[in-house]
Write an enzyme that holds these catalytic residues in place. Structure first.
Site, PDB file in Angstrom:
ATOM      1  N   HIS A   4     102.120 -45.396 -26.297  1.00  0.00           N
ATOM      2  CA  HIS A   4     101.283 -44.234 -25.898  1.00  0.00           C
ATOM      3  C   HIS A   4     100.502 -44.065 -24.658  1.00  0.00           C
ATOM      4  CE1 HIS A   4     101.996 -44.214 -30.239  1.00  0.00           C
ATOM      5  NE2 HIS A   4     102.570 -42.976 -29.887  1.00  0.00           N
ATOM      6  N   ARG A  43     102.533 -38.589 -21.553  1.00  0.00           N
ATOM      7  CA  ARG A  43     102.429 -37.412 -22.158  1.00  0.00           C
ATOM      8  C   ARG A  43     101.168 -36.691 -21.583  1.00  0.00           C
ATOM      9  NH1 ARG A  43     103.609 -37.334 -28.163  1.00  0.00           N
ATOM     10  NH2 ARG A  43     105.462 -39.051 -28.298  1.00  0.00           N
ATOM     11  N   ARG A  87      83.037 -40.752 -27.616  1.00  0.00           N
ATOM     12  CA  ARG A  87      83.477 -39.602 -27.621  1.00  0.00           C
ATOM     13  C   ARG A  87      82.590 -38.288 -26.729  1.00  0.00           C
ATOM     14  NH1 ARG A  87      85.856 -34.999 -28.721  1.00  0.00           N
ATOM     15  NH2 ARG A  87      84.851 -33.276 -30.105  1.00  0.00           N
ATOM     16  N   GLU A 181      87.286 -34.782 -34.494  1.00  0.00           N
ATOM     17  CA  GLU A 181      87.774 -36.270 -34.404  1.00  0.00           C
ATOM     18  C   GLU A 181      86.776 -37.193 -34.625  1.00  0.00           C
ATOM     19  OE1 GLU A 181      89.820 -33.236 -31.661  1.00  0.00           O
ATOM     20  OE2 GLU A 181      87.559 -33.817 -31.519  1.00  0.00           O
ATOM     21  N   SER A 203      80.159 -25.741 -27.551  1.00  0.00           N
ATOM     22  CA  SER A 203      80.933 -24.797 -26.866  1.00  0.00           C
ATOM     23  C   SER A 203      81.113 -23.317 -27.654  1.00  0.00           C
ATOM     24  CB  SER A 203      82.406 -25.268 -26.742  1.00  0.00           C
ATOM     25  OG  SER A 203      83.170 -25.447 -28.123  1.00  0.00           O
ATOM     26  N   ASP A 204      80.901 -23.149 -28.702  1.00  0.00           N
ATOM     27  CA  ASP A 204      80.920 -21.856 -29.334  1.00  0.00           C
ATOM     28  C   ASP A 204      79.912 -21.837 -30.660  1.00  0.00           C
ATOM     29  OD1 ASP A 204      83.047 -22.315 -31.964  1.00  0.00           O
ATOM     30  OD2 ASP A 204      83.307 -23.536 -30.190  1.00  0.00           O
TER      31      ASP A 204
END
EC number: 2.4.2.1
Length: 238
Positions: A4, A43, A87, A181, A203-204
């Site tokens: 990956h 990817r 993160r 996550e 974000s919301d």
């Protein structure tokens, strides 16, 4: 190389910032890092290495959800020698005192996923951030006079959950943000001897319906990035 990640050995710094969106990784690299170099694009999960104030740092997307972020974080740690993962993502809020665009430092991450139970022989695993990294992030926020919330996140397996009453339980338990996550990354870091921290921007708001656009999520939320980068420098000085 891994299935990956197509970067050569030594391509990543020992600290990697990981947003979910690979386009946000591109934005972070091009906006904040000096001489960013694209080191992986399998990817279209873009990864870069550059420097911030002379400190070598990498940034790479991890995709959406615990399965995706677990693959990338595990391979970075075990195959590329990464020691710290931060993160830098988005989350939803359920509490009335947490607002859109607020920054959250996730000391821990509850979850409805079973991945950490699978790792931990069907026992509960306390998915927590590294204390030193969290402490450095809080100090970086103070230095930049950025208000942050510090506490628990909830890492959900389902974005479109049928169990909307769970949001009431989260609010009762003081959950600051809902994302997908952090608990997985904390579990991977613990299993393979690395350190991790999650810093999220709201974000919301799940209660009010207020939200940011996908473009805003890609190209703003700069306070979160600044805290993460400055925390790396503070951590080096400990």
């Amino acid at each position: 190389m891994t299935p990956h990640i197509n970067a050569p050995a030594g391509a990543f710094a020992d600290v990697v910032l990981m947003p979910g969106d690979p386009l946000r990784a591109k934005y972070i690299a091009e906006t904040f890092l000096d001489q960013p170099e694209l080191v992986t694009d399998v990817r279209n999960m873009l990864g870069y290495t550059g420097s911030y104030k002379g400190r070598r740092i990498s940034v790479m997307g991890h995709g959406m959800g615990i399965p995706s972020c677990s693959i990338y974080s595990k391979e970075l740690i075990t195959e590329y020698g990464v020691k710290k993962i931060i993160r830098v993502g988005s989350c939803g809020a359920v509490r009335q005192d947490v607002h859109v665009r607020d920054v959250i430092i996730g000391l821990g991450a509850c979850t409805d996923s079973k991945v950490n139970r699978i790792r931990f022989r069907d026992n509960d695993f306390a998915a927590i951030a590294d204390f030193g990294m969290a402490q450095a992030a809080v100090q970086a926020a103070k230095n930049k006079k950025i208000k942050v919330h510090v506490g628990n996140l909830f890492s959900a397996d389902l974005f479109y959950t049928p169990d909307v009453e769970m949001f009431d339980v989260m609010e009762k338990y003081g959950i600051l943000g809902v994302e997908m996550e952090a608990a997985g990354i904390y579990g991977v870091a613990a299993e393979f001897g690395a350190k991790a921290l999650s810093i999220c921007t709201v974000s919301d708001h799940i209660r009010s319906g207020e939200q940011t656009s996908s473009e805003e999520r890609q190209t703003t939320f700069n306070e979160m990035i600044e805290i993460a980068l400055e925390s790396v420098l503070l951590g080096d000085n400990d």
